[in-house]
Structure formats: C-alpha cells, structure tokens
Write an enzyme that holds these catalytic residues in place. Structure first.
Site, mmCIF file in Angstrom:
data_model
loop_
_atom_site.group_PDB
_atom_site.id
_atom_site.type_symbol
_atom_site.label_atom_id
_atom_site.label_comp_id
_atom_site.label_asym_id
_atom_site.label_seq_id
_atom_site.Cartn_x
_atom_site.Cartn_y
_atom_site.Cartn_z
ATOM 1 N N GLU A 34 36.013 41.592 39.791
ATOM 2 C CA GLU A 34 36.921 41.725 40.927
ATOM 3 C C GLU A 34 38.338 41.386 40.455
ATOM 4 O OE1 GLU A 34 37.737 42.600 43.806
ATOM 5 O OE2 GLU A 34 37.300 41.136 45.387
ATOM 6 N N ILE A 70 40.905 40.093 42.449
ATOM 7 C CA ILE A 70 41.418 38.852 43.028
ATOM 8 C C ILE A 70 40.527 38.390 44.180
ATOM 9 C CG2 ILE A 70 43.053 40.156 44.516
ATOM 10 C CD1 ILE A 70 45.031 37.773 44.088
ATOM 11 N N VAL A 71 40.268 37.104 44.242
ATOM 12 C CA VAL A 71 39.550 36.535 45.386
ATOM 13 C C VAL A 71 40.602 35.927 46.307
ATOM 14 C CG1 VAL A 71 37.775 34.943 46.186
ATOM 15 C CG2 VAL A 71 37.582 35.961 43.905
ATOM 16 N N ASP A 72 40.677 36.463 47.524
ATOM 17 C CA ASP A 72 41.656 35.976 48.503
ATOM 18 C C ASP A 72 40.878 35.283 49.623
ATOM 19 O OD1 ASP A 72 43.803 35.584 50.183
ATOM 20 O OD2 ASP A 72 44.301 37.694 50.449
ATOM 21 N N GLY A 81 37.898 36.110 50.442
ATOM 22 C CA GLY A 81 36.498 36.152 50.032
ATOM 23 C C GLY A 81 35.634 37.067 50.890
ATOM 24 N N THR A 91 35.581 40.318 51.191
ATOM 25 C CA THR A 91 35.052 41.471 50.456
ATOM 26 C C THR A 91 33.850 41.043 49.627
ATOM 27 O OG1 THR A 91 37.337 42.210 50.252
ATOM 28 C CG2 THR A 91 35.710 43.361 48.894
ATOM 29 N N LYS A 113 42.773 32.883 44.535
ATOM 30 C CA LYS A 113 43.796 32.170 45.325
ATOM 31 C C LYS A 113 43.295 30.822 45.848
ATOM 32 C CE LYS A 113 46.550 36.156 46.843
ATOM 33 N NZ LYS A 113 46.945 37.002 47.978
ATOM 34 N N ASP A 115 47.456 46.475 43.900
ATOM 35 C CA ASP A 115 48.395 47.390 44.537
ATOM 36 C C ASP A 115 48.990 46.822 45.818
ATOM 37 O OD1 ASP A 115 45.888 47.603 46.075
ATOM 38 O OD2 ASP A 115 46.947 49.175 47.164
HETATM 39 P P1 IMP Z 1 39.534 39.294 50.188
HETATM 40 O O1 IMP Z 1 38.440 40.038 50.859
HETATM 41 O O2 IMP Z 1 40.531 38.731 51.162
HETATM 42 O O3 IMP Z 1 39.069 38.236 49.206
HETATM 43 O O4 IMP Z 1 40.401 40.332 49.398
HETATM 44 C C1 IMP Z 1 39.856 41.075 48.416
HETATM 45 C C2 IMP Z 1 40.668 42.275 48.027
HETATM 46 O O5 IMP Z 1 41.933 42.321 48.682
HETATM 47 C C3 IMP Z 1 40.966 42.212 46.564
HETATM 48 O O6 IMP Z 1 39.954 42.815 45.825
HETATM 49 C C4 IMP Z 1 42.255 42.980 46.468
HETATM 50 O O7 IMP Z 1 42.008 44.359 46.330
HETATM 51 C C5 IMP Z 1 42.930 42.723 47.795
HETATM 52 N N1 IMP Z 1 43.906 41.634 47.647
HETATM 53 C C6 IMP Z 1 43.787 40.337 47.993
HETATM 54 N N2 IMP Z 1 44.893 39.637 47.697
HETATM 55 C C7 IMP Z 1 45.738 40.542 47.124
HETATM 56 C C8 IMP Z 1 47.057 40.435 46.569
HETATM 57 O O8 IMP Z 1 47.709 39.372 46.517
HETATM 58 N N3 IMP Z 1 47.580 41.588 46.080
HETATM 59 C C9 IMP Z 1 46.928 42.777 46.084
HETATM 60 N N4 IMP Z 1 45.698 42.911 46.581
HETATM 61 C C10 IMP Z 1 45.113 41.802 47.100
HETATM 62 MG MG MG Z 2 43.702 46.508 47.073
#
Ligand code: IMP
Ligand code: MG
Length: 188
Positions: free
Chosen positions: A113, A115-117, A119, A121, A145, A173
């Site tokens: 993956e 980035i984990v933001d 979580g 996804t 993050k 992106d």
């Molecule tokens: P999550 O579900 O919030 O953990 O986000 C997962 C997906 O969001 C990542 O695989 C990225 O594609 C996208 N994402 C999360 N944070 C960022 C960022 O800072 N920049 C770009 N894409 C992000």
């Molecule tokens: Mg993206």
C-alpha cells in the site's frame, strides 16, 4: 527542504506550474528505506513463495522498486480499490474495481500500500483477503500517518512515518496528478 535551482525548474515543469508546499521525503531517503524494506521482507520470508499484491494505483512506483529489492522467489499481482475521488479526505467508500487473477488460498500474501491514513481501505481489503484463506497475510506500507483509530491488521513493514498532511508524488496523487514525481511532497 527546498529543491536546488536546477531541480526547481524541473519540479515546476513536472507539476505544470502548481507550487507544492515542501518536499517531505527526497529521492535518496525513499531509496534507502525501500532497500531496507527489501532486506526486512527477504529475511521475513526465508522460503519465499510470496504473492506481492500491489494496491493500485498509489503503490505502482513503490511496488516496482520494492520487488527488485526482495531476494526471494515471488509473484506479483494487483488489486484496484477506488475510494477518494477528487477529495483529500477519506470517504471510507472502498470499491474493488479489479480483483487479482491469482488464487490466494495457501499463499503468503504481502499487500503493498502507498499510505495508511484512516485505515478504512485496508480494513475492508484485509477482511476480503482473509476470506480467501491465504497461508499468511501481511501489509507493507511505504508511508504511515499513524492516525487510524482501528486497524484490522497493523502494517508489519512501514517505510516512513508520514506527517498528517496531504502528500503527493512517488505514486501518490491528488485528483490523479503528481504520481510521477520522484519525491514525496506536501500539497499545502
Ligand atoms: P485510508 O483508507 O484513509 O487509509 O486511505 C487510503 C488511501 O487513500 C491510500 O491508499 C491513498 O491512495 C489515499 N491517501 C491517503 N492519504 C493520502 C495522502 O496524503 N496523499 C495521497 N493519497 C492519500
Ligand atoms: Mg489515491
């Protein structure tokens, strides 16, 4: 860190004139961590036989650099999950728009993956992949993050701890732009 004069003009050409706030991780830092991750993953799978599953599109550059640093027999496939659209905040609506062709049952799966933001996804994908009964399932994330409230499975391999800014470049992106930047920058 500001780019040097020659990098500035190249960076401006690459972003179509959009000013990025700051380079957060430069090429050398990323390359060093990818090498180290490759070593860690190599050590963690002494028998190899790994299926590296890249989550598209964000992981495409990271995955291509990473697999060349894993010194074991492995296969590569991809998953496509769509979530953010043009927004910079996670919606939590994860859709699988491409499913791996390969059977996952009985395999060591390494989910890669960008980035984990939040979580969200990963939580959806982990549930989905576990249902396919792999021998093992681990996550390798280039960036983390560390803001997720709940993770079904914490990433075993993490490249870099990321600030809670919206980052672009090296696969990441904003509205499909900036994926090709060789470094990781903050948008604002
Ligand atoms: P999550 O579900 O919030 O953990 O986000 C997962 C997906 O969001 C990542 O695989 C990225 O594609 C996208 N994402 C999360 N944070 C960022 C960022 O800072 N920049 C770009 N894409 C992000
Ligand atoms: Mg993206």
């Amino acid at each position: 860190m500001l780019p040097s004069t020659s990098e500035t003009s190249s960076a401006t050409r690459q972003t179509g004139g959009t000013k990025l706030a700051r380079i957060v991780f430069d090429e050398a830092t990323i390359a060093r961590r990818v090498r180290e991750l490759g070593r860690d993953i190599t050590a963690a799978y002494p028998d190899g036989d790994l299926l590296v599953l890249g989550l598209l599109k964000g992981s495409f550059i990271f995955l291509s650099d990473l697999v060349r640093r894993i010194d074991r027999p492995l296969q590569v496939d991809f998953l496509v999950a769509a979530s953010y659209g043009e927004h910079t905040v996670s919606s939590g609506n994860v859709r699988l728009v491409y499913d791996p062709e390969t059977t996952l049952e009985g395999k060591h799966i390494l989910l890669v993956e960008d980035i984990v933001d939040t979580g969200k996804t990963l939580n959806k994908l982990v549930a989905l992949l576990r249902a396919r009964r792999p021998t093992s399932l681990e996550i390798c994330a280039l960036l983390h993050k560390h803001v997720a409230e709940h993770l079904e499975l914490e990433a075993k391999f993490v490249g870099l701890d990321a600030p809670t800014l919206f980052l672009v470049g090296y696969g990441l992106d904003h509205a499909e732009n900036f994926r090709h930047l060789p470094y990781i920058a903050s948008l604002t």
